[in-house]
Design an enzyme around this catalytic site. Structure first.
Site, PDB file in Angstrom:
ATOM      1  CB  ILE A  26      -7.469  -3.381  -3.939  1.00 49.53           C
ATOM      2  CG1 ILE A  26      -6.167  -3.187  -4.765  1.00 49.53           C
ATOM      3  CG2 ILE A  26      -7.892  -4.876  -4.691  1.00 49.53           C
ATOM      4  CD1 ILE A  26      -5.197  -4.618  -4.322  1.00 49.53           C
ATOM      5  CG  ASP A  46     -12.864   0.722   3.800  1.00 46.63           C
ATOM      6  OD1 ASP A  46     -12.291   2.198   4.485  1.00 46.63           O
ATOM      7  OD2 ASP A  46     -12.442   0.136   3.092  1.00 46.63           O
ATOM      8  CE1 TYR A 182       2.049  -2.955   3.405  1.00 46.17           C
ATOM      9  CE2 TYR A 182       3.609  -2.669   1.740  1.00 46.17           C
ATOM     10  CZ  TYR A 182       1.884  -3.096   2.041  1.00 46.17           C
ATOM     11  OH  TYR A 182       1.247  -2.870   1.160  1.00 46.17           O
ATOM     12  CE  LYS A 248       8.466  18.205  -5.328  1.00 43.65           C
ATOM     13  NZ  LYS A 248       7.462  18.734  -3.872  1.00 43.65           N
ATOM     14  NE  ARG A 257       8.861  -0.327  -6.663  1.00 49.82           N
ATOM     15  CZ  ARG A 257       9.623   0.289  -5.708  1.00 49.82           C
ATOM     16  NH1 ARG A 257      10.697  -0.465  -6.283  1.00 49.82           N
ATOM     17  NH2 ARG A 257       9.968   0.536  -4.488  1.00 49.82           N
TER      18      ARG A 257
HETATM   19  P1  NAD Z   1      -6.557   1.857  -0.093  1.00 48.33           P
HETATM   20  O1  NAD Z   1      -5.624   2.012   1.268  1.00 48.33           O
HETATM   21  O2  NAD Z   1      -7.347   2.020  -1.475  1.00 48.33           O
HETATM   22  O3  NAD Z   1      -7.342   0.640   0.793  1.00 48.33           O
HETATM   23  C1  NAD Z   1      -7.380   0.195   2.254  1.00 48.33           C
HETATM   24  C2  NAD Z   1      -8.868   0.011   2.933  1.00 48.33           C
HETATM   25  O4  NAD Z   1      -8.602  -0.523   3.893  1.00 48.33           O
HETATM   26  C3  NAD Z   1      -9.204   1.713   2.674  1.00 48.33           C
HETATM   27  O5  NAD Z   1     -10.532   2.335   2.432  1.00 48.33           O
HETATM   28  C4  NAD Z   1      -9.372   1.464   4.425  1.00 48.33           C
HETATM   29  O6  NAD Z   1     -10.007   1.962   4.669  1.00 48.33           O
HETATM   30  C5  NAD Z   1      -9.674   0.465   4.481  1.00 48.33           C
HETATM   31  N1  NAD Z   1      -9.352   0.072   5.782  1.00 48.33           N
HETATM   32  C6  NAD Z   1      -7.689   0.288   6.576  1.00 48.33           C
HETATM   33  N2  NAD Z   1      -7.773  -0.040   7.730  1.00 48.33           N
HETATM   34  C7  NAD Z   1      -9.564  -0.203   8.179  1.00 48.33           C
HETATM   35  C8  NAD Z   1      -9.866  -1.247   9.643  1.00 48.33           C
HETATM   36  N3  NAD Z   1      -9.458  -0.660  11.051  1.00 48.33           N
HETATM   37  N4  NAD Z   1     -11.177  -1.002   9.305  1.00 48.33           N
HETATM   38  C9  NAD Z   1     -11.959  -0.418   8.384  1.00 48.33           C
HETATM   39  N5  NAD Z   1     -11.469  -0.644   7.276  1.00 48.33           N
HETATM   40  C10 NAD Z   1      -9.611  -0.239   7.282  1.00 48.33           C
HETATM   41  O7  NAD Z   1      -5.286  -0.014  -0.846  1.00 48.33           O
HETATM   42  P2  NAD Z   1      -5.277  -0.783  -1.533  1.00 48.33           P
HETATM   43  O8  NAD Z   1      -4.251  -0.242  -2.285  1.00 48.33           O
HETATM   44  O9  NAD Z   1      -6.740  -1.001  -2.412  1.00 48.33           O
HETATM   45  O10 NAD Z   1      -4.991  -1.860  -1.025  1.00 48.33           O
HETATM   46  C11 NAD Z   1      -5.640  -2.976  -0.513  1.00 48.33           C
HETATM   47  C12 NAD Z   1      -4.396  -4.230  -0.109  1.00 48.33           C
HETATM   48  O11 NAD Z   1      -3.930  -4.928  -0.727  1.00 48.33           O
HETATM   49  C13 NAD Z   1      -3.644  -3.673   1.097  1.00 48.33           C
HETATM   50  O12 NAD Z   1      -3.865  -5.125   1.880  1.00 48.33           O
HETATM   51  C14 NAD Z   1      -2.493  -3.661   0.510  1.00 48.33           C
HETATM   52  O13 NAD Z   1      -1.366  -3.673   1.531  1.00 48.33           O
HETATM   53  C15 NAD Z   1      -2.174  -4.601  -0.630  1.00 48.33           C
HETATM   54  N6  NAD Z   1      -1.373  -3.777  -2.041  1.00 48.33           N
HETATM   55  C16 NAD Z   1      -1.604  -3.074  -3.260  1.00 48.33           C
HETATM   56  C17 NAD Z   1      -0.642  -2.851  -3.563  1.00 48.33           C
HETATM   57  C18 NAD Z   1      -1.387  -1.947  -4.902  1.00 48.33           C
HETATM   58  O14 NAD Z   1      -0.892  -2.540  -5.995  1.00 48.33           O
HETATM   59  N7  NAD Z   1      -2.543  -1.190  -4.812  1.00 48.33           N
HETATM   60  C19 NAD Z   1       0.323  -3.448  -3.427  1.00 48.33           C
HETATM   61  C20 NAD Z   1       0.493  -4.108  -2.542  1.00 48.33           C
HETATM   62  C21 NAD Z   1       0.199  -4.888  -1.032  1.00 48.33           C
HETATM   63  N1  UDP Z   2       8.594   7.941  -6.400  1.00 49.58           N
HETATM   64  C1  UDP Z   2       9.328   8.614  -6.734  1.00 49.58           C
HETATM   65  N2  UDP Z   2       8.010  10.471  -6.160  1.00 49.58           N
HETATM   66  C2  UDP Z   2       7.138   9.993  -5.915  1.00 49.58           C
HETATM   67  C3  UDP Z   2       6.872   8.864  -5.340  1.00 49.58           C
HETATM   68  C4  UDP Z   2       7.212   8.015  -5.478  1.00 49.58           C
HETATM   69  O1  UDP Z   2      10.909   8.616  -7.344  1.00 49.58           O
HETATM   70  O2  UDP Z   2       7.033  10.870  -6.385  1.00 49.58           O
HETATM   71  C5  UDP Z   2       9.379   6.528  -6.137  1.00 49.58           C
HETATM   72  C6  UDP Z   2       9.446   5.706  -4.734  1.00 49.58           C
HETATM   73  O3  UDP Z   2      10.527   6.216  -4.298  1.00 49.58           O
HETATM   74  C7  UDP Z   2       9.902   4.645  -5.377  1.00 49.58           C
HETATM   75  C8  UDP Z   2       8.464   4.301  -6.304  1.00 49.58           C
HETATM   76  O4  UDP Z   2       8.228   5.632  -6.634  1.00 49.58           O
HETATM   77  O5  UDP Z   2      11.043   3.875  -5.469  1.00 49.58           O
HETATM   78  C9  UDP Z   2       6.770   3.751  -6.148  1.00 49.58           C
HETATM   79  O6  UDP Z   2       6.895   3.820  -5.472  1.00 49.58           O
HETATM   80  P1  UDP Z   2       5.443   3.992  -4.672  1.00 49.58           P
HETATM   81  O7  UDP Z   2       5.364   4.651  -3.407  1.00 49.58           O
HETATM   82  O8  UDP Z   2       4.302   3.549  -5.669  1.00 49.58           O
HETATM   83  O9  UDP Z   2       5.474   2.557  -3.572  1.00 49.58           O
HETATM   84  P2  UDP Z   2       6.435   1.156  -3.467  1.00 49.58           P
HETATM   85  O10 UDP Z   2       6.248   0.554  -5.006  1.00 49.58           O
HETATM   86  O11 UDP Z   2       7.383   1.463  -3.168  1.00 49.58           O
HETATM   87  O12 UDP Z   2       5.570   0.063  -2.945  1.00 49.58           O
END
Ligand code: NAD
Ligand code: UDP
Length: 386
Positions: A26, A46, A182, A248, A257
């Protein structure tokens, strides 16, 4: 860029943003948007910067004086407070946020999502700085409908499954289902931020992303991440398609979702950044309620789209069922269904997602194919030769 105005017609002043976790999926898209479309400055924090390298080098880039990378682990670095003080706004994205970690590394998950976020909240509150904190849709846990009998007609009633920021309960499984470590840590940090707002006047916005997907999400195991690593579903399925192996389906792929294109979601975040009066004090669902599929349908769609963009026919057995215990290990559990209610974000920011699932998969899988197909071919031919 000069004439940018907010939703109320006021001129937007350039600000400095301390973005923690800027090197992730993100963060990389948000940095890209801020550099190409706004005058704002970013202090990008980061431990990694691979996904934003293209924004940091060469020094001749048009925005070179507006982005600085700070390689800092926020667990233990005294420079963090100084950066938050230098900025007008802090955005915290840092987290362990892949489901394969929640039940296998629950301590790291809880520390990362709660303990490590505490100083960020504290520094913002003590220094009177605004905070946009990334939480998750997973704080809702399971739907109320999940507890109804399978054939109950009430399961069709949105009151039993649509997730509303100010009404829906947070329903997690038992403690031994460590999947919920989480969600629980994210819920507690949300409550702490809310309390800092109520008791100490912290200006905050909480974002609950609903399965944002697109280019640069996670990693492809054995190519730009560990061979045994298990990323989120988009990267798992991309990896299977690139390697011509079955996708899988965990526990039959019945979980549902809603997927949103990262670029649509980033528009919502930019509105929050530039409209503080409308965003402060709110928790926002950010998702696309129109893009709902179950995981089995997602697998079928990705198989078709990948065939189209790669020009390769799909394999004879495109999917295979696996148990969650086999795939994720002991303590896995799942959210059954995730439909975001859009009332609050619509009212406050007038935002709506645009991109249909097929279209967002097409652009994302085109990227995956271009970026990884050759590297996978080489890695696979090396393995065969050995
Ligand atoms: P991501 O893992 O790609 O990015 C997280 C970044 O944080 C990584 O680059 C990692 O190196 C950095 N980071 C982690 N711990 C750190 C630390 N101690 N010090 C410095 N940097 C650190 O994940 P993302 O998908 O970009 O998600 C970003 C945020 O959005 C997270 O808080 C995640 O929980 C939330 N989120 C994302 C999704 C999604 O759909 N992508 C869904 C739900 C929640
Ligand atoms: N999942 C799956 N096969 C895979 C990876 C994930 O069937 O190879 C399923 C997982 O069990 C969940 C959904 O796909 O039901 C979405 O998983 P994701 O890891 O994207 O994160 P979530 O939406 O659960 O946070």
């Amino acid at each position: 860029m000069a004439g940018r105005v907010d939703l109320d017609g006021n001129q937007i002043k350039p600000i400095t943003i301390c973005m923690i976790g800027a090197g992730g999926f993100i963060g990389s898209h948000l940095c890209e948007k801020l550099m190409s479309e706004t005058p704002h400055k970013v202090l990008a924090v980061d431990v990694y910067n691979d996904k934003i390298k293209h924004l940091l080098e060469p020094a001749t880039l048009a925005w070179a004086d507006r982005i600085q990378f700070h390689r800092i682990n926020i667990k233990n670095d005294s420079r963090l407070e100084g950066l938050i003080k230098m900025a007008d706004l802090t955005i915290n994205l840092a987290a362990i946020c892949t489901p394969a970690d929640y039940n296998t590394r629950p301590l790291d998950t809880i520390y990362s999502n709660f303990i490590d976020a505490l100083p960020v909240v504290k520094y913002c509150s003590e220094n009177g700085k605004r905070l946009i904190h990334f939480s998750t849709c997973e704080v809702y846990g399971k739907t109320i409908g999940a507890f109804l009998p399978k054939d109950s007609p009430l399961r069709q009633d949105p009151a039993y499954y649509v997730l509303k920021e100010d009404e829906s309960p947070c329903i997690f499984g038992p403690i031994e289902k460590q999947r919920w470590s989480y969600a629980c840590a994210k819920q507690l940090i949300e409550r702490l931020i809310y309390a800092e707002g109520a008791e100490n006047g912290l200006e905050f916005t909480i974002v609950r992303p609903f399965n944002w997907i697109g280019p640069r999400m996670d990693f492809i195991p054995g190519i730009d991440g560990p061979s045994e690593g298990v990323p989120r579903v988009l990267a798992c399925f991309s990896n299977n398609l690139l390697r011509r192996e079955p996708l899988k389906l965990v526990d039959g792929g019945e979980s549902q979702r809603t997927f949103i294109y990262i670029k649509d979601a980033i528009e919502a975040v930019l509105l929050m950044i530039e409209n503080p009066a409308r965003a402060n004090g709110h928790t926002f669902n950010v998702g696309n309620p129109n893009n709902e599929v179950n995981v089995r349908q997602l697998a079928e769609m990705m198989t078709q789209v990948y065939s189209k963009v790669s020009g390769e026919s799909s394999i004879e057995t495109p999917t295979v069922d696996v148990s969650s215990k086999e795939f994720y290990g002991e303590g896995y559990d799942d959210s059954d269904k995730r439909i975001p209610d859009m009332t609050i974000i619509n009212k406050q920011l007038g935002w709506n997602p645009k991109t249909a699932l097929w279209d967002l998969l097409e652009s994302t899988l085109t990227y995956q194919h271009r970026t990884y197909a050759e590297a996978i071919k080489q890695a696979m031919s090396k393995t065969t030769a050995n």
